[in-house]
Structure formats: C-alpha cells, structure tokens
Scaffold this motif. Structure first.
Motif, mmCIF file in Angstrom:
data_model
loop_
_atom_site.group_PDB
_atom_site.id
_atom_site.type_symbol
_atom_site.label_atom_id
_atom_site.label_comp_id
_atom_site.label_asym_id
_atom_site.label_seq_id
_atom_site.Cartn_x
_atom_site.Cartn_y
_atom_site.Cartn_z
ATOM 1 N N ARG A 8 1.991 1.681 -3.593
ATOM 2 C CA ARG A 8 0.881 2.095 -4.474
ATOM 3 C C ARG A 8 0.556 3.574 -4.296
ATOM 4 O O ARG A 8 0.346 4.296 -5.265
ATOM 5 C CB ARG A 8 -0.368 1.268 -4.180
ATOM 6 N N SER A 9 0.517 4.028 -3.047
ATOM 7 C CA SER A 9 0.251 5.456 -2.810
ATOM 8 C C SER A 9 1.316 6.299 -3.474
ATOM 9 O O SER A 9 1.013 7.322 -4.104
ATOM 10 C CB SER A 9 0.288 5.809 -1.318
ATOM 11 N N ASP B 243 1.170 10.091 -3.870
ATOM 12 C CA ASP B 243 1.050 10.430 -2.447
ATOM 13 C C ASP B 243 2.159 9.736 -1.645
ATOM 14 O O ASP B 243 2.094 8.532 -1.381
ATOM 15 C CB ASP B 243 -0.336 9.991 -1.936
ATOM 16 N N SER B 244 3.156 10.538 -1.250
ATOM 17 C CA SER B 244 4.288 9.969 -0.515
ATOM 18 C C SER B 244 4.084 10.043 0.992
ATOM 19 O O SER B 244 4.884 9.505 1.760
ATOM 20 C CB SER B 244 5.578 10.726 -0.876
ATOM 21 N N GLU B 245 3.032 10.720 1.404
ATOM 22 C CA GLU B 245 2.835 10.958 2.830
ATOM 23 C C GLU B 245 2.774 9.665 3.665
ATOM 24 O O GLU B 245 3.365 9.611 4.745
ATOM 25 C CB GLU B 245 1.545 11.775 3.009
ATOM 26 N N PRO B 246 2.104 8.599 3.187
ATOM 27 C CA PRO B 246 2.031 7.397 4.027
ATOM 28 C C PRO B 246 3.406 6.869 4.454
ATOM 29 O O PRO B 246 3.590 6.496 5.607
ATOM 30 C CB PRO B 246 1.281 6.391 3.147
ATOM 31 N N GLN C 280 0.789 6.673 -7.000
ATOM 32 C CA GLN C 280 -0.341 7.577 -7.290
ATOM 33 C C GLN C 280 -0.026 9.018 -6.886
ATOM 34 O O GLN C 280 -0.906 9.871 -6.874
ATOM 35 C CB GLN C 280 -1.591 7.075 -6.565
ATOM 36 N N PRO D 68 0.814 -1.228 0.000
ATOM 37 C CA PRO D 68 0.000 0.000 0.000
ATOM 38 C C PRO D 68 0.845 1.275 0.000
ATOM 39 O O PRO D 68 0.458 2.277 -0.614
ATOM 40 C CB PRO D 68 -0.837 -0.103 1.285
ATOM 41 N N LEU D 69 2.002 1.252 0.665
ATOM 42 C CA LEU D 69 2.862 2.446 0.670
ATOM 43 C C LEU D 69 3.383 2.715 -0.740
ATOM 44 O O LEU D 69 3.449 3.852 -1.205
ATOM 45 C CB LEU D 69 4.044 2.260 1.636
#
Ligand code: BT5
Length: 318
Positions: free
Chosen positions: A252-253, A258-261, A256, A249-250
């Motif tokens: 995939r984000s 979104d590096s925040e996770p 997309q 999931p990290l």
C-alpha cells in the motif's frame, strides 16, 4: 461455506458445536452442514460427531488451504480470495489464468505440490511436497511497468520480516532470493502482463522451504529450509498468512508513492552489500563490488575504476 464451518468449529475449541447452531449461524439446512462436514473429512480434518451433542474438530490437517490460512489473515485484500489445489503444474501458471479471467485483486493461489515449479529464465523450482509454502499473488498496481521490479522486493522484504519474527536471521539477496546462512530458503518469481504504459496484472510467485528435512542432490548445496535452520514443524498456513499480513502495508505504501518501508528492510538485510559480484550486461561479463540499494530499488555496483552503475533487475553472482 466450508471455511465458515471450520471457523465456527475452531471457535468452539474442544467443545462440541451442535448442528443446529451451525445451521442457524449459516442459514443452511442440516443436510448441507452434514455434506460439508463430510467434505472436510475428505480434506483431512478429523471431526468427531456425537448425536445430540454436535461436532468438534480434533485434528486440523497441515494444509495451506483457505480454511487454514484465513483465520490468521488480517489483510483487507491480499489472500481474501484464496484458491488452493493439492497439485498444480505451477501456482504462477494457474494464477495468471485466473488473472486473465478477471479474478479479484489480491487473489492468492496455493498448492501443496507443483509438478513444474518455475524459477526465472526457464529454470526449475523444486517443489517439496507438503513441506513448503508455494503461493502466487495476483496484483493490479496502478503504477508504470518500469516500477514492477519493486514488487519482487516488496515480496522479499515481507518474507524476511516474517522469518525474522520466527527468530531466524534471513538476508535478502537482491533482487529475489531470501537466504539463511548463505543458502536459499525462498525464491520469488514475478511475472507481468502489460502494455508500454499500463500493467494488466502482476503475479508474484513465492516458494518457501518450510518443513523440509532434505533436498534432492542437485540443489542440496544451495538450498536450505526453516526446519534445517532449527524451526521445527512450523504451521505453514500461519506463515503464509504472516507473509501476506506483512506484505499488504508495504504494498500500500508503494502504491501511495512511498517505497521506503520495503527498501529499508532490503537495505538492512542486504546480503550482497560490499561483496564482489559478477553479472552480465548485454552479454558482456562484468564485475565490481555491490553497494547500496538506491531509492528506486536498484543495486549500485562500483567498478574497479571507481565508476558506478545501477542494476534495475537481473542476476548477480558472488
Ligand atoms: C527463483 O528462481 O528463485 C524463483 C522461484 C519461485 C518459485 C515459486 S513457487 C510458487 C510459484 N510458482 C512457480 O512455478 N514458481 C513460483 P531463480 O532465481 O531462477 O532460482 C532457481 C534456482 O534455485 C534453481 O536453478 C536451483 O538452483 C534453485 N532451486 C530450485 N528449487 C529450489 C528450492 N526448492 N529451494 C532452494 N533453491 C532451489
């Protein structure tokens, strides 16, 4: 096939599963089942077989094979193609070869032992036979090569989360080490094949010291293991799967945008924050105080005169 047989017998637990049931489920002959059962015995499984009753596994080997990792996986891509060797020179070298041959995205290479485990900048990674998780993951992200350093941080964040779930307190030493009590429990080596604007593939190699009770003298002052930090006899396969489960999931984000996770994990567990650090830039030795990790994953450095710099990758010492 062997993975399926192990899965069927694992599901059966202490009960015997008849040869016919296995044949029916897998649509293969009795002889084929018997052949694979014998190969599994060679791989370290202790399998009881009783005529008219069938088979059951009584001892599962402590191995990081696909048969042992895949039951714990809940990923879509990562680790779904898993190549295991007992001994290799380096899982990164094998993974790079497979990547060049076009292996599927998310392919994972694992090994019980590496004869030439590699660290960064030509350093060595000491492989602790059958006590470590040594694995390399092949990724083909559609992002600019400039963003590749994030992959290491995604790895570090995934490992740290997996270790936290075991009850230990990991810290991430930017950019590629995971520490416990200030000592290195895990190192990451990320290698890339790319053109200026296009990544062919990235191989992220991860070495985690798990059931290791002592280290060779040359690294004993810098290295630790989960066993030395109070985690006894961990299931390495389950840990490897957990790292991949947390990574997907990290990753995939990140793809997309979104590096925040992963960055929030790296910031929360940053070991360098507020420490005096030294590093070199173009051969010039510099020192300052480590600040936060910015939204591009760079480490902020505050110099004695108050000016700041942002490191994208590299090596820092405290
Ligand atoms: C790293 O390099 O930390 C990257 C290590 C990556 C290892 C994995 S294992 C699977 C895959 N296949 C490979 O061939 N490599 C990857 P670096 O930051 O350069 O740190 C290397 C330094 O860590 C060495 O110079 C030692 O001081 C120390 N070291 C070596 N072996 C260690 C170990 N098992 N545990 C802790 N520290 C170690």
């Amino acid at each position: 096939m062997k993975t399926d047989i192990v899965a069927i017998l694992r599901k059966g637990g202490d009960n015997f599963v008849s040869g016919q049931t296995i044949c029916d489920q897998l649509q293969v002959s009795r002889t084929a089942v018997w052949k694979h059962i014998n190969q599994l015995k060679d791989d370290g499984y202790i399998i009881e077989s009783i005529p008219k009753k069938g088979y059951r596994i009584t001892v599962y080997p402590d191995r990081i094979t696909e048969y042992e990792i895949s039951p714990w996986l809940n990923t879509v891509e990562l680790g779904r193609n898993l190549v295991h060797r007992h001994t290799v020179d380096s899982t990164n070298i094998l993974a790079k070869g497979l990547a060049r041959e076009g292996c599927p995205d998310g392919t994972v290479v694992t090994a019980e032992h590496q004869t030439s485990g590699r660290g960064r900048s030509g350093r060595r990674w000491t492989s602790i036979q059958e006590g470590a998780v040594q694995m390399s993951i092949v990724l083909r992200p559609h992002v600019s090569p400039a963003k590749a350093p994030s992959i290491t941080q995604i790895g570090a964040a995934s490992i740290a989360l997996a270790l936290e779930s075991l009850g230990v307190s990991p810290r991430i030493k930017w950019p590629n080490d995971v520490l416990i009590s200030g000592k290195k429990v895990c190192g990451i080596l990320t290698e890339m094949s790319c053109e200026l604007d296009h990544i062919h593939f990235i191989v992220m190699g991860i070495g985690i010291n798990v059931n290791v009770r002592s280290f060779p003298e040359e690294i004993s002052s810098v290295a630790t293991s989960l066993a030395l930090e109070g985690q006894d006899n961990l299931n390495r396969a389950r840990l490897a799967a957990d790292v991949l489960n947390r990574m997907e999931p990290l990753y995939r984000s990140f793809l997309q945008g979104d590096s925040e996770p992963f960055l929030s994990v790296c910031r929360r567990l940053s070991w360098l924050r507020d420490k005096s650090i030294s590093f070199s830039r173009n051969g010039e030795p510099l020192s300052g105080v480590a600040g936060d990790i910015d939204d591009q994953g760079r480490l902020e450095v505050i110099f004695p005169d108050g000016t700041r710099d942002y490191l994208l990758s590299g090596e820092v010492h405290i």
